[in-house]
Design a protein around this motif. Structure first.
Motif, mmCIF file in Angstrom:
data_model
loop_
_atom_site.group_PDB
_atom_site.id
_atom_site.type_symbol
_atom_site.label_atom_id
_atom_site.label_comp_id
_atom_site.label_asym_id
_atom_site.label_seq_id
_atom_site.Cartn_x
_atom_site.Cartn_y
_atom_site.Cartn_z
ATOM 1 N N LYS A 1 0.157 2.964 4.830
ATOM 2 C CA LYS A 1 -0.908 1.971 4.841
ATOM 3 C C LYS A 1 -1.176 1.589 6.333
ATOM 4 C CE LYS A 1 0.097 -2.430 4.486
ATOM 5 N NZ LYS A 1 0.374 -3.684 4.262
ATOM 6 N N GLN B 1 -5.723 -2.192 2.328
ATOM 7 C CA GLN B 1 -5.204 -2.782 1.128
ATOM 8 C C GLN B 1 -4.239 -2.041 0.517
ATOM 9 O OE1 GLN B 1 -6.404 -5.779 -0.043
ATOM 10 N NE2 GLN B 1 -7.449 -6.169 1.766
ATOM 11 N N LEU B 2 -3.325 -2.538 -0.149
ATOM 12 C CA LEU B 2 -2.049 -1.757 -0.835
ATOM 13 C C LEU B 2 -2.924 -0.843 -1.965
ATOM 14 C CD1 LEU B 2 0.530 -4.614 -1.077
ATOM 15 C CD2 LEU B 2 0.568 -2.417 0.324
ATOM 16 N N ASN C 1 -1.598 -4.611 -7.317
ATOM 17 C CA ASN C 1 -1.137 -6.281 -7.124
ATOM 18 C C ASN C 1 0.478 -6.136 -7.977
ATOM 19 O OD1 ASN C 1 -3.715 -6.570 -6.355
ATOM 20 N ND2 ASN C 1 -4.398 -7.436 -8.217
ATOM 21 N N SER D 1 6.780 -14.642 -3.212
ATOM 22 C CA SER D 1 6.325 -14.423 -2.019
ATOM 23 C C SER D 1 7.059 -13.558 -1.112
ATOM 24 C CB SER D 1 6.362 -15.906 -1.377
ATOM 25 O OG SER D 1 7.654 -16.654 -1.522
ATOM 26 N N VAL E 1 5.663 -9.962 -1.586
ATOM 27 C CA VAL E 1 4.339 -9.871 -1.255
ATOM 28 C C VAL E 1 4.296 -9.763 0.512
ATOM 29 C CG1 VAL E 1 2.220 -10.944 -0.743
ATOM 30 C CG2 VAL E 1 3.191 -11.206 -2.914
ATOM 31 N N ASP E 2 5.091 -10.554 0.897
ATOM 32 C CA ASP E 2 5.456 -10.488 2.519
ATOM 33 C C ASP E 2 5.958 -8.959 2.907
ATOM 34 O OD1 ASP E 2 4.285 -13.042 3.102
ATOM 35 O OD2 ASP E 2 6.666 -13.743 3.161
ATOM 36 N N LEU F 1 5.729 -6.152 1.222
ATOM 37 C CA LEU F 1 4.755 -5.207 1.117
ATOM 38 C C LEU F 1 3.567 -5.358 1.853
ATOM 39 C CD1 LEU F 1 4.855 -5.595 -2.789
ATOM 40 C CD2 LEU F 1 5.317 -3.432 -1.625
ATOM 41 N N LYS F 2 2.910 -6.359 2.382
ATOM 42 C CA LYS F 2 2.014 -6.416 3.296
ATOM 43 C C LYS F 2 2.284 -6.164 4.619
ATOM 44 C CE LYS F 2 -1.229 -9.425 0.672
ATOM 45 N NZ LYS F 2 -2.005 -10.880 0.974
ATOM 46 N N THR F 3 3.367 -6.566 5.092
ATOM 47 C CA THR F 3 3.811 -6.098 6.715
ATOM 48 C C THR F 3 4.108 -4.716 6.734
ATOM 49 O OG1 THR F 3 6.034 -7.026 6.209
ATOM 50 C CG2 THR F 3 4.417 -8.356 7.124
ATOM 51 N N ARG G 1 3.992 -0.715 6.953
ATOM 52 C CA ARG G 1 3.065 0.323 7.286
ATOM 53 C C ARG G 1 3.366 1.372 6.601
ATOM 54 N NH1 ARG G 1 -0.036 -0.825 12.184
ATOM 55 N NH2 ARG G 1 0.080 -3.083 11.726
#
Length: 148
Positions: A60, A65-66, A69, A116, A119-120, A122-124, A126
Motif C-alpha cells: 500500500k 486506499q486498501l 472493507n 478498531s 482497522v488501525d 490495516l491502515k498503518t 505499508r
C-alpha cells in the motif's frame, strides 16, 4: 390438574424446578435437491479447497486506499470478515473476496481482536501479509449480529 389454557404462558425463570438451559433457535437445513441436479448446484459443491486458509500479500503506497472493507471483531465473537472488495483493486486482483475471514495480518492474530484495532493495523501497514479463509456461513451470521 393441568389446565390447557395456561400452556402458552411463559413461566418466570425463578419458578422452574430444575436447572434450565436455553438453547439457540433451530437453523433449518437447506432445501432438498434431487441427486442428479446436485452436481450443478452451488450448495452441493464438493470442491473444498476454496475453504482452506490462503495468504494474500498487498503493498500500500502512502495515502492509498486498501481496496476492501472489514466488519466484525471481538464484539461479534465471530471474527473479522471482508465485507466489500473494490473491483479491479489490488485486493481484488490478489484474490480477496467478500466472506473471507481474516485470520491474521502481519503475524497479528485477528480471530479475537477489536474492530478498531484491526482497522488501525490495516491502515498503518505499508505491506500487508494476510492469512484468510473463505467462511461464508460465519460471515452471514456475523452480518446478522453487527452493524459495522
Amino acid at each position: 390438574m393441568l389446565r390447557f389454557d395456561t400452556m402458552d404462558q411463559k413461566i418466570p425463570y425463578d419458578d422452574y424446578q430444575l436447572p434450565v438451559v436455553f438453547l439457540p433457535s433451530y437453523e433449518s437445513p437447506p432445501a432438498w435437491i434431487a441427486p442428479q441436479e446436485r452436481i450443478h448446484h452451488p450448495d452441493y459443491n464438493n470442491e473444498l479447497t476454496k475453504f482452506l486458509p490462503r495468504t494474500i500479500v498487498l503493498k500500500k503506497p502512502p495515502g492509498a486506499q486498501l481496496g476492501f472493507n472489514i466488519r466484525g471483531g471481538k464484539a461479534s465473537q465471530l471474527g473479522i470478515f471482508i465485507s466489500k472488495v473494490v473491483p479491479d483493486s489490488d485486493a481484488h486482483r490478489a484474490g480477496l473476496q467478500e466472506g473471507d475471514q481474516v485470520l491474521s495480518v502481519n503475524e497479528v492474530d485477528f480471530q479475537d481482536i477489536e474492530h478498531s484495532r484491526a482497522v488501525d493495523i490495516l491502515k498503518t501497514a505499508r505491506e500487508i501479509l494476510m492469512r484468510v479463509r473463505y467462511f461464508p456461513y460465519n460471515y452471514q451470521r456475523q452480518r446478522e449480529r453487527t452493524v459495522h
